[in-house]
Design a protein around this motif. Structure first.
Motif, PDB file in Angstrom:
ATOM      1  N   ASP A  96       0.562  -0.998   0.113  1.00 16.07           N
ATOM      2  CA  ASP A  96       0.453   0.080  -0.089  1.00 16.07           C
ATOM      3  C   ASP A  96       1.069   1.248  -0.168  1.00 16.07           C
ATOM      4  OD1 ASP A  96      -1.989   2.054   0.460  1.00 16.07           O
ATOM      5  OD2 ASP A  96      -2.450   1.416   2.215  1.00 16.07           O
ATOM      6  N   PRO A  97       1.734   1.457  -1.190  1.00 13.70           N
ATOM      7  CA  PRO A  97       2.417   2.743  -0.917  1.00 13.70           C
ATOM      8  C   PRO A  97       1.309   4.245  -0.586  1.00 13.70           C
ATOM      9  CG  PRO A  97       2.037   1.709  -3.919  1.00 13.70           C
ATOM     10  CD  PRO A  97       1.065   1.236  -2.588  1.00 13.70           C
ATOM     11  N   ALA A  98       0.574   3.978  -0.198  1.00 14.30           N
ATOM     12  CA  ALA A  98      -0.366   5.180   0.244  1.00 14.30           C
ATOM     13  C   ALA A  98       0.629   5.438   1.693  1.00 14.30           C
ATOM     14  CB  ALA A  98      -1.807   5.146   0.059  1.00 14.30           C
ATOM     15  N   LEU A  99       0.809   4.234   2.105  1.00 12.45           N
ATOM     16  CA  LEU A  99       1.280   4.634   4.127  1.00 12.45           C
ATOM     17  C   LEU A  99       2.437   5.651   3.553  1.00 12.45           C
ATOM     18  CD1 LEU A  99       0.958   0.406   4.814  1.00 12.45           C
ATOM     19  CD2 LEU A  99      -0.595   3.279   5.851  1.00 12.45           C
ATOM     20  N   GLY A 100       3.610   5.156   2.587  1.00 13.29           N
ATOM     21  CA  GLY A 100       4.524   5.452   2.730  1.00 13.29           C
ATOM     22  C   GLY A 100       4.569   7.060   2.372  1.00 13.29           C
ATOM     23  N   GLN A 101       3.820   7.771   0.950  1.00 11.16           N
ATOM     24  CA  GLN A 101       3.389   8.652   0.738  1.00 11.16           C
ATOM     25  C   GLN A 101       2.765   9.258   1.738  1.00 11.16           C
ATOM     26  OE1 GLN A 101       0.585   7.665  -2.194  1.00 11.16           O
ATOM     27  NE2 GLN A 101       2.179   6.770  -3.799  1.00 11.16           N
ATOM     28  N   GLY A 102       2.031   8.664   2.759  1.00  8.32           N
ATOM     29  CA  GLY A 102       1.347   9.641   4.336  1.00  8.32           C
ATOM     30  C   GLY A 102       2.626  10.095   5.118  1.00  8.32           C
ATOM     31  N   PHE A 103       3.439   9.228   4.745  1.00 11.05           N
ATOM     32  CA  PHE A 103       4.868   9.726   5.755  1.00 11.05           C
ATOM     33  C   PHE A 103       5.743  10.821   5.273  1.00 11.05           C
ATOM     34  CE2 PHE A 103       3.952   6.562   8.169  1.00 11.05           C
ATOM     35  CZ  PHE A 103       5.300   6.107   8.984  1.00 11.05           C
ATOM     36  N   LEU A 147      14.694  15.744   3.378  1.00 13.00           N
ATOM     37  CA  LEU A 147      14.304  14.540   3.604  1.00 13.00           C
ATOM     38  C   LEU A 147      15.139  13.327   3.506  1.00 13.00           C
ATOM     39  CD1 LEU A 147      11.340  12.178   4.241  1.00 13.00           C
ATOM     40  CD2 LEU A 147      11.031  12.804   1.905  1.00 13.00           C
ATOM     41  N   TRP A 148      14.971  12.518   4.041  1.00 17.23           N
ATOM     42  CA  TRP A 148      15.830  11.143   3.470  1.00 17.23           C
ATOM     43  C   TRP A 148      15.153  10.334   3.834  1.00 17.23           C
ATOM     44  CZ3 TRP A 148      21.127  12.938   2.101  1.00 17.23           C
ATOM     45  CH2 TRP A 148      21.096  14.613   2.448  1.00 17.23           C
ATOM     46  N   LEU A 149      14.801   9.574   2.525  1.00 18.73           N
ATOM     47  CA  LEU A 149      13.831   7.829   2.866  1.00 18.73           C
ATOM     48  C   LEU A 149      14.637   7.540   1.647  1.00 18.73           C
ATOM     49  CD1 LEU A 149      10.519   7.995   1.773  1.00 18.73           C
ATOM     50  CD2 LEU A 149      11.313   7.301   0.243  1.00 18.73           C
ATOM     51  N   VAL A 150      14.774   5.885   2.499  1.00 22.33           N
ATOM     52  CA  VAL A 150      14.170   4.034   2.053  1.00 22.33           C
ATOM     53  C   VAL A 150      13.608   3.793   1.850  1.00 22.33           C
ATOM     54  CG1 VAL A 150      15.528   3.535   4.029  1.00 22.33           C
ATOM     55  CG2 VAL A 150      16.698   2.519   2.208  1.00 22.33           C
ATOM     56  N   ALA A 151      13.255   2.841  -0.111  1.00 22.40           N
ATOM     57  CA  ALA A 151      12.449   2.859  -0.230  1.00 22.40           C
ATOM     58  C   ALA A 151      12.954   0.844  -0.818  1.00 22.40           C
ATOM     59  CB  ALA A 151      11.738   3.199  -0.461  1.00 22.40           C
ATOM     60  N   ASN A 152      11.744  -0.039  -0.755  1.00 24.19           N
ATOM     61  CA  ASN A 152      11.832  -0.506  -2.366  1.00 24.19           C
ATOM     62  C   ASN A 152      11.862   0.670  -3.561  1.00 24.19           C
ATOM     63  OD1 ASN A 152      10.682  -1.742   0.208  1.00 24.19           O
ATOM     64  ND2 ASN A 152      10.649  -4.100  -0.733  1.00 24.19           N
ATOM     65  N   ARG A 153      12.716  -0.389  -4.416  1.00 22.90           N
ATOM     66  CA  ARG A 153      12.692   0.304  -6.100  1.00 22.90           C
ATOM     67  C   ARG A 153      11.311   0.643  -6.572  1.00 22.90           C
ATOM     68  NH1 ARG A 153      17.368   2.504  -7.517  1.00 22.90           N
ATOM     69  NH2 ARG A 153      18.643   2.067  -6.722  1.00 22.90           N
ATOM     70  N   HIS A 154      10.582  -0.612  -5.957  1.00 27.91           N
ATOM     71  CA  HIS A 154       9.768  -0.164  -7.003  1.00 27.91           C
ATOM     72  C   HIS A 154       7.996   0.753  -6.540  1.00 27.91           C
ATOM     73  CE1 HIS A 154       8.186  -3.341  -4.052  1.00 27.91           C
ATOM     74  NE2 HIS A 154       6.908  -2.836  -4.239  1.00 27.91           N
ATOM     75  N   LEU A 155       8.457   1.294  -5.621  1.00 26.86           N
ATOM     76  CA  LEU A 155       7.141   2.083  -4.177  1.00 26.86           C
ATOM     77  C   LEU A 155       7.028   3.394  -5.224  1.00 26.86           C
ATOM     78  CD1 LEU A 155       7.908   0.748  -0.908  1.00 26.86           C
ATOM     79  CD2 LEU A 155       6.085   0.350  -2.688  1.00 26.86           C
ATOM     80  N   PRO A 156       6.461   3.979  -5.964  1.00 29.43           N
ATOM     81  CA  PRO A 156       6.429   5.514  -6.011  1.00 29.43           C
ATOM     82  C   PRO A 156       6.315   6.077  -5.381  1.00 29.43           C
ATOM     83  CG  PRO A 156       4.181   4.349  -5.950  1.00 29.43           C
ATOM     84  CD  PRO A 156       4.889   2.884  -5.918  1.00 29.43           C
ATOM     85  N   TYR A 157       7.019   6.425  -4.720  1.00 30.36           N
ATOM     86  CA  TYR A 157       7.296   7.874  -4.432  1.00 30.36           C
ATOM     87  C   TYR A 157       7.674   8.861  -4.707  1.00 30.36           C
ATOM     88  CZ  TYR A 157       6.613   4.395   0.117  1.00 30.36           C
ATOM     89  OH  TYR A 157       5.976   3.451   0.970  1.00 30.36           O
ATOM     90  N   GLU A 158       8.196   8.811  -5.454  1.00 33.93           N
ATOM     91  CA  GLU A 158       9.182   9.823  -6.406  1.00 33.93           C
ATOM     92  C   GLU A 158       7.714  11.247  -6.599  1.00 33.93           C
ATOM     93  OE1 GLU A 158      12.257   6.650  -7.185  1.00 33.93           O
ATOM     94  OE2 GLU A 158      10.330   6.818  -6.937  1.00 33.93           O
ATOM     95  N   GLU A 159       7.099  11.139  -7.701  1.00 31.49           N
ATOM     96  CA  GLU A 159       5.738  11.466  -7.792  1.00 31.49           C
ATOM     97  C   GLU A 159       5.423  12.756  -6.360  1.00 31.49           C
ATOM     98  OE1 GLU A 159       1.297  11.879  -9.981  1.00 31.49           O
ATOM     99  OE2 GLU A 159       3.074  10.235 -10.054  1.00 31.49           O
ATOM    100  N   ALA A 160       4.983  12.026  -5.010  1.00 25.51           N
ATOM    101  CA  ALA A 160       5.082  12.152  -3.947  1.00 25.51           C
ATOM    102  C   ALA A 160       5.679  13.758  -3.458  1.00 25.51           C
ATOM    103  CB  ALA A 160       4.037  10.979  -2.514  1.00 25.51           C
ATOM    104  N   ILE A 161       6.956  13.017  -3.439  1.00 23.39           N
ATOM    105  CA  ILE A 161       8.500  13.610  -2.614  1.00 23.39           C
ATOM    106  C   ILE A 161       8.354  14.813  -3.718  1.00 23.39           C
ATOM    107  CG2 ILE A 161      11.135  14.032  -2.622  1.00 23.39           C
ATOM    108  CD1 ILE A 161      10.657  11.224  -2.012  1.00 23.39           C
ATOM    109  N   ARG A 162       8.248  15.036  -5.133  1.00 22.70           N
ATOM    110  CA  ARG A 162       7.817  15.719  -5.783  1.00 22.70           C
ATOM    111  C   ARG A 162       7.140  16.706  -5.472  1.00 22.70           C
ATOM    112  NH1 ARG A 162       9.351  11.928  -9.928  1.00 22.70           N
ATOM    113  NH2 ARG A 162      11.239  12.071 -10.609  1.00 22.70           N
ATOM    114  N   ALA A 163       5.873  16.405  -5.385  1.00 26.50           N
ATOM    115  CA  ALA A 163       5.249  17.034  -4.582  1.00 26.50           C
ATOM    116  C   ALA A 163       5.067  17.944  -3.867  1.00 26.50           C
ATOM    117  CB  ALA A 163       3.595  16.154  -4.876  1.00 26.50           C
ATOM    118  N   ALA A 164       5.749  17.389  -3.041  1.00 24.47           N
ATOM    119  CA  ALA A 164       5.640  17.884  -1.310  1.00 24.47           C
ATOM    120  C   ALA A 164       7.029  19.212  -1.248  1.00 24.47           C
ATOM    121  CB  ALA A 164       5.251  16.676  -0.182  1.00 24.47           C
ATOM    122  N   PHE A 165       7.463  18.201  -1.960  1.00 29.61           N
ATOM    123  CA  PHE A 165       8.722  19.032  -2.124  1.00 29.61           C
ATOM    124  C   PHE A 165       9.531  20.113  -3.487  1.00 29.61           C
ATOM    125  CE2 PHE A 165       8.651  15.986   1.261  1.00 29.61           C
ATOM    126  CZ  PHE A 165       9.646  16.769   2.552  1.00 29.61           C
ATOM    127  N   GLY A 166       9.897  19.773  -4.917  1.00 32.37           N
ATOM    128  CA  GLY A 166      10.042  20.084  -5.349  1.00 32.37           C
ATOM    129  C   GLY A 166      10.736  19.148  -6.681  1.00 32.37           C
TER     130      GLY A 166
END
Length: 333
Positions: free
Chosen positions: A264-271, A285-304
């Motif tokens: 459930d990628p929404a959990l990490g996106q909430g973080f 922000l310093w984050l580690v995740a499994n490669r398949h998880l789509p976190y980059e879009e959420a980080i760009r939205a929040a951080f640029g």
């Protein structure tokens, strides 16, 4: 937990609850239906902060640990077998009457039923919705107890059911190595677990304080032992809802990505959103995740923007800087 299994056991299956006295319900998850039980007598026993908060909001009495004697108990099986055993043992210890156990096949209910039949007279089971509910009284389960954090290699301690209970998580180890030696100021560790990443952060002399935020109380109890540094502060809380007293310079996190067996990628996106809300402008922000998880879009939205700073074939270490333009309006300043 399946509400139909409990209802069927109480109406037709032969499960009888005492007419008075408290009923301990161990480890139900938020959203599970306890309406078959008398609400005014139920005490929800859970060390998971989001579940604790959810049942409290519904008007249930809640406690992180079971204290005192109960008239009966119900254990809702978690995924981890060792934790399931510990919860059943604790329920048997505090219940003056029946102990009911409910779980699905994927939670290991069949193996636990088989094991308990060798130790006690078991009634049921009630079979429904790919699971079972059974009950017993008077079993000696002292060898299933887990009364204290358990040592592991490297001098760390963990507990049954916590994340990475058998060893250092390789993703956290990668992030710890990727963090700069110049890390300084105030740091929040969201989803701190049993404290490995915070311990590594505190190796940096410039770090003034680390706030360890962890939803699982057993893991946080281990972190208090694993991180005996006066700069550490410990918070039993949902990391997506916790807010610090002052803005942070850095957030480090190895966020969870599932509550059940499905990712459930929404959990990490909430973080990620929570991190943006607690960082000062220019904070990192310093984050580690499994490669398949789509976190980059959420980080760009929040951080640029986002950059990869390390990792391997399985994991990626990502970093981002909070700008004034991309920071949340409600962030701390």
């Amino acid at each position: 937990m399946s509400a139909p299994r409990l209802e069927l056991a109480l109406s037709e299956g032969g499960l009888r609850l005492p007419e008075s006295g408290r009923i301990a319900v161990f480890a139900p998850r938020a959203g599970q239906d306890l309406s078959a039980l008398p609400k005014d007598r139920v005490v929800v026993v859970t060390g998971f902060a989001p579940d604790f908060d959810a049942f409290t909001a519904q008007g249930y009495a809640c406690a992180p640990v079971a204290e005192g004697l109960f008239a009966a108990a119900l254990v809702v099986l978690p995924r981890a077998k060792r934790l399931s055993q510990a919860l059943i043992a604790r329920a048997a210890e505090v219940s003056g009457g029946v102990v009911a156990v409910d779980g699905t096949k994927t939670d290991g209910v069949d193996s636990l039923l088989k094991a308990l039949r060798k130790r006690a007279e078991v009634a049921g089971p009630v079979n429904k919705a790919h699971g079972k509910l059974f009950w017993f009284e008077g079993a000696d389960l002292a060898d299933w107890r887990a009364d204290a954090p358990e040592p592991m290699s490297g001098g760390w301690v963990t507990a049954p059911g916590v994340f990475s209970a058998d060893g250092i998580d390789p993703a956290s180890a990668l992030l710890a190595e990727a963090l700069p030696a110049t890390l300084s100021g105030r740091v929040a560790d969201l989803g701190a677990g049993w404290g490995y990443l915070s311990a590594r952060v505190l190796e940096r002399a410039g770090v003034r304080r680390v706030d360890l935020v962890e939803a699982e109380r057993a893991a946080l109890d281990c972190a208090r032992i694993n991180v005996p540094d006066e700069r550490a502060r410990f918070h039993w809380a949902d990391a997506t809802r916790w807010r610090p007293e002052a803005a942070m310079d850095h957030v480090v996190t190895n966020p969870p990505f599932h509550q059940s067996r499905a990712a459930d990628p929404a959990l990490g996106q909430g973080f990620i959103r929570a991190a943006a809300g607690m960082l000062r402008p220019g904070g990192r922000l310093w984050l580690v995740a499994n490669r398949h998880l789509p976190y980059e879009e959420a980080i760009r939205a929040a951080f640029g923007s986002v950059e990869e700073i390390g990792g391997d074939t399985r994991f990626k270490c990502l970093a981002a800087t909070l700008s004034a333009r991309h920071g949340r309006r409600d962030r701390l300043t």
